[in-house]
Design a protein around this motif. Structure first.
Motif, PDB file in Angstrom:
ATOM      1  N   GLU A 142       0.935  -1.221  -0.034  1.00 19.41           N
ATOM      2  CA  GLU A 142       0.024  -0.054   0.013  1.00 19.41           C
ATOM      3  C   GLU A 142       0.756   1.203  -0.045  1.00 19.41           C
ATOM      4  OE1 GLU A 142      -0.715  -2.332   2.551  1.00 19.41           O
ATOM      5  OE2 GLU A 142      -2.584  -3.160   1.975  1.00 19.41           O
ATOM      6  N   SER A 143       2.175   1.284   0.114  1.00 18.09           N
ATOM      7  CA  SER A 143       3.110   2.284   0.173  1.00 18.09           C
ATOM      8  C   SER A 143       3.934   2.600  -1.210  1.00 18.09           C
ATOM      9  CB  SER A 143       3.973   2.187   1.147  1.00 18.09           C
ATOM     10  OG  SER A 143       4.919   1.177   0.958  1.00 18.09           O
ATOM     11  N   ASP A 144       4.758   3.533  -1.148  1.00 18.36           N
ATOM     12  CA  ASP A 144       5.126   3.744  -2.425  1.00 18.36           C
ATOM     13  C   ASP A 144       6.168   2.600  -3.029  1.00 18.36           C
ATOM     14  OD1 ASP A 144       4.283   6.385  -2.280  1.00 18.36           O
ATOM     15  OD2 ASP A 144       5.994   7.377  -1.580  1.00 18.36           O
ATOM     16  N   PRO A 285      -9.833  -9.979  -8.675  1.00 16.12           N
ATOM     17  CA  PRO A 285      -9.003  -9.608  -9.697  1.00 16.12           C
ATOM     18  C   PRO A 285      -7.656 -10.198  -9.668  1.00 16.12           C
ATOM     19  CG  PRO A 285      -9.224  -7.978  -8.023  1.00 16.12           C
ATOM     20  CD  PRO A 285     -10.164  -8.816  -7.562  1.00 16.12           C
ATOM     21  N   MET A 286      -6.898 -10.074 -10.383  1.00 14.60           N
ATOM     22  CA  MET A 286      -5.438 -10.793 -10.374  1.00 14.60           C
ATOM     23  C   MET A 286      -4.227  -9.695 -10.072  1.00 14.60           C
ATOM     24  SD  MET A 286      -5.976 -12.673 -14.150  1.00 14.60           S
ATOM     25  CE  MET A 286      -3.979 -12.767 -14.419  1.00 14.60           C
ATOM     26  N   GLN A 287      -4.830  -8.860  -9.249  1.00 15.10           N
ATOM     27  CA  GLN A 287      -3.922  -7.562  -8.926  1.00 15.10           C
ATOM     28  C   GLN A 287      -4.215  -6.998  -7.581  1.00 15.10           C
ATOM     29  OE1 GLN A 287      -5.204  -5.732 -12.529  1.00 15.10           O
ATOM     30  NE2 GLN A 287      -4.545  -3.817 -11.209  1.00 15.10           N
ATOM     31  N   TYR A 288      -3.298  -6.669  -7.020  1.00 11.19           N
ATOM     32  CA  TYR A 288      -3.646  -5.631  -5.798  1.00 11.19           C
ATOM     33  C   TYR A 288      -2.755  -4.760  -5.374  1.00 11.19           C
ATOM     34  CZ  TYR A 288      -4.465  -4.700  -0.680  1.00 11.19           C
ATOM     35  OH  TYR A 288      -4.552  -3.919   0.512  1.00 11.19           O
ATOM     36  N   LYS A 289      -2.925  -3.462  -5.545  1.00 12.39           N
ATOM     37  CA  LYS A 289      -2.085  -2.181  -5.134  1.00 12.39           C
ATOM     38  C   LYS A 289      -0.810  -2.627  -6.189  1.00 12.39           C
ATOM     39  CE  LYS A 289      -4.781  -0.867  -1.903  1.00 12.39           C
ATOM     40  NZ  LYS A 289      -5.312   0.279  -1.813  1.00 12.39           N
ATOM     41  N   ARG A 290       0.489  -2.742  -5.610  1.00 15.01           N
ATOM     42  CA  ARG A 290       1.537  -3.194  -6.284  1.00 15.01           C
ATOM     43  C   ARG A 290       1.884  -4.355  -6.657  1.00 15.01           C
ATOM     44  NH1 ARG A 290       4.487   1.164  -6.770  1.00 15.01           N
ATOM     45  NH2 ARG A 290       3.581   3.129  -5.811  1.00 15.01           N
ATOM     46  N   LEU A 291       1.107  -5.070  -6.401  1.00 17.10           N
ATOM     47  CA  LEU A 291       1.193  -6.727  -6.777  1.00 17.10           C
ATOM     48  C   LEU A 291       0.376  -7.219  -7.912  1.00 17.10           C
ATOM     49  CD1 LEU A 291       2.202  -9.541  -5.801  1.00 17.10           C
ATOM     50  CD2 LEU A 291       0.391  -9.850  -4.233  1.00 17.10           C
ATOM     51  N   PHE A 292       1.169  -7.759  -8.823  1.00 15.29           N
ATOM     52  CA  PHE A 292       0.165  -8.298 -10.096  1.00 15.29           C
ATOM     53  C   PHE A 292       0.483  -9.850 -10.052  1.00 15.29           C
ATOM     54  CE2 PHE A 292       0.890  -4.033 -10.547  1.00 15.29           C
ATOM     55  CZ  PHE A 292      -0.369  -3.326 -11.246  1.00 15.29           C
ATOM     56  N   LEU A 293      -0.382 -10.523 -10.223  1.00 16.60           N
ATOM     57  CA  LEU A 293      -0.379 -12.187 -10.207  1.00 16.60           C
ATOM     58  C   LEU A 293      -0.303 -12.569 -11.665  1.00 16.60           C
ATOM     59  CD1 LEU A 293      -2.822 -13.365  -7.486  1.00 16.60           C
ATOM     60  CD2 LEU A 293      -0.308 -12.912  -7.310  1.00 16.60           C
TER      61      LEU A 293
END
Ligand SMILES: Cc1cc2nc3c(=O)[nH]c(=O)nc-3n(C[C@H](O)[C@H](O)[C@H](O)COP(=O)(O)OP(=O)(O)OC[C@H]3O[C@@H](n4cnc5c(N)ncnc54)[C@H](O)[C@@H]3O)c2cc1C
Length: 405
Positions: A142-144, A285-293
């Protein structure tokens, strides 16, 4: 940038990729090609990932993608194009020249060879892979900047700080479980069917992929190389390997694959056997914030249509485009759209795999009143239509060979 203290290494990069399977390596190469800084962390050793035999059938659109980017040298040299498959049922053969229907072909080239080729290419171009470094913690989504913590067998700790994490760590990996359950929906289906997956050091009795629909259960014969063949035998999903001696395997394959005048199964050493549970899972979905699966981390599919590795590479391509666009322009639009772009293809492929499951198994329905004879008649009609009705065969061919839709 690397600061190394006694047992702590700290790295900073633009994209950190977890997992050196087909998804992670294709993504790494695509980013590397465009000058995007990335590193790969992998739980297993290089020798282990380079020898893990799984998939073997590469879709037409993935063949084209690998060629377009110059990743296909090994496949073009040693892979074998396929354009016909064979179903067997009730003592009859049903040849399906799917390649003719869509003017396209599959390639048979084992997954471990693809992984070897991609790794060799990435590392020879200066790419960094930390083998035997399992990711154990993910923070800062959730951060930079996000941070992945990895351990290694030498008791050292590696911290990778990055703008984005690509979770390409397969179904049992860490990344998927780092997404809060409140932010995702999991769709899953159990078919109540198992496959005994066998690798044998023998040439196959025919060069075609064979799907045999037998009253004792499905059997498959899939050539991998001139000296290695993958076989499948339908079994209960919780079956024990101890129930399957080599003698029983060859006898069951001989019985289920036989058609009149064809019992020429070549027997030899069985080098691997495992029970696979036929199930499919999709995460949205296949993603969350800075993470992509990408790949199996986001969805698994039964091996029936031979699609898992193909979907994994396709996700990697979409994610690479989105990351490259972001790092060039600062525009996040393609990153935001990542799941929306991948999921329609994932679901179309799940639908095809579900159709294939019902075609080759007589007991794939959840219906309590399963009537095997009834579904056997339906299967026969489907095979006849595949042979006799051009539009039906063309629809099958498009999905089976994997045309861009
Ligand atoms: C018997 C069998 C036959 C198959 N046949 C086909 C076929 O013909 N065609 C097809 O398209 N697909 C097929 N598949 C499916 C295909 O193998 C998978 O879909 C494919 O491997 C997915 O690629 P991936 O890169 O997403 O994941 P993987 O190949 O699973 O790679 C994930 C990587 O992440 C690593 N990892 C996991 N956890 C961590 C962690 N915490 N930290 C760091 N690294 C981690 C793993 O060690 C692994 O190297 C088959 C599968 C099986 C089992």
């Amino acid at each position: 940038m690397m600061n190394s203290r006694s047992l702590l290494k700290h790295i900073s990069t633009q994209a950190a990729i977890v997992g050196a399977g087909p998804a992670g390596l294709v993504l790494a190469l695509l980013l590397q090609k465009e000058g995007i800084d990335c590193v790969v962390v992998e739980r297993q050793s290089r020798a282990y990932v380079e020898s893990r035999a799984r998939a073997g059938l590469i879709e037409h659109q993935i063949v084209e993608l690998l060629r377009k980017h110059g990743f296909s040298e090994g496949m073009d040299l040693n892979g074998v194009p396929h354009t016909t498959c064979e179903f067997r049922h009730g003592g009859r053969r049903y040849m399906i020249p799917y390649g003719d229907h869509v003017h396209a072909s599959h390639f048979v080239y084992p997954q471990q060879f693809i992984v070897q080729d991609l790794l060799q290419l990435f590392i020879s171009r200066g790419g960094i892979v930390f083998f035997s470094h399992p990711a154990v913690k993910i923070e800062g989504l959730e951060s930079d900047r996000a941070v992945i913590t990895c351990t290694s067998s030498e008791n050292s700790v590696l911290k990778v700080e990055c703008d984005f994490i690509a979770g390409c760590d397969g179904f049992q990996g860490l990344c998927r479980s780092s997404i809060p359950s409140t932010d995702t929906k999991i769709f899953s289906k159990q078919y109540g069917i198992g496959w005994l997956a066998i690798l044998a050091e023998v040439p196959s009795s025919t060069k075609k992929l064979v799907y045999a629909l037998h009253k004792s259960g499905f059997a498959g014969q899939m050539p991998r190389t001139s000296q290695i063949t993958r076989y499948y035998l339908e079994c209960p999903p919780n079956d024990q390997l101890s129930n399957w001696s080599d003698d029983r395997i060859w006898s069951e394959l001989g019985k289920r694959l036989a058609v009149d005048g064809d019992e020429n199964l070549i027997q030899g050493p069985i080098v691997e056997k495992r029970v696979l549970n036929m199930r499919s899972v999709v995460m949205e979905p296949m993603q969350y914030k800075r993470l992509f699966l990408a790949g199996d981390a986001a969805h698994i599919i039964t091996p029936v249509g031979a699609k898992g590795m193909n979907l994994a590479i396709s996700d990697a391509d979409v994610l690479a485009n989105a990351l490259i666009h972001y790092f060039r322009s600062g525009d996040e639009v393609l990153l935001r759209e990542y799941s929306h772009v991948c999921l329609p293809r994932v679901w179309k492929t799940q639908e095809f795999s579900d159709w294939m499951i019902r075609l080759i198994h007589s007991n794939a329905d959840s219906d309590q009143n399963k009537d095997k004879d009834f579904s056997d008649r339906l299967r026969q009609v489907r095979l006849e239509r595949l042979q006799q009705t051009d539009t039906y065969a063309k629809l099958f061919a498009e999905s089976y060979v994997g045309l861009k839709q």
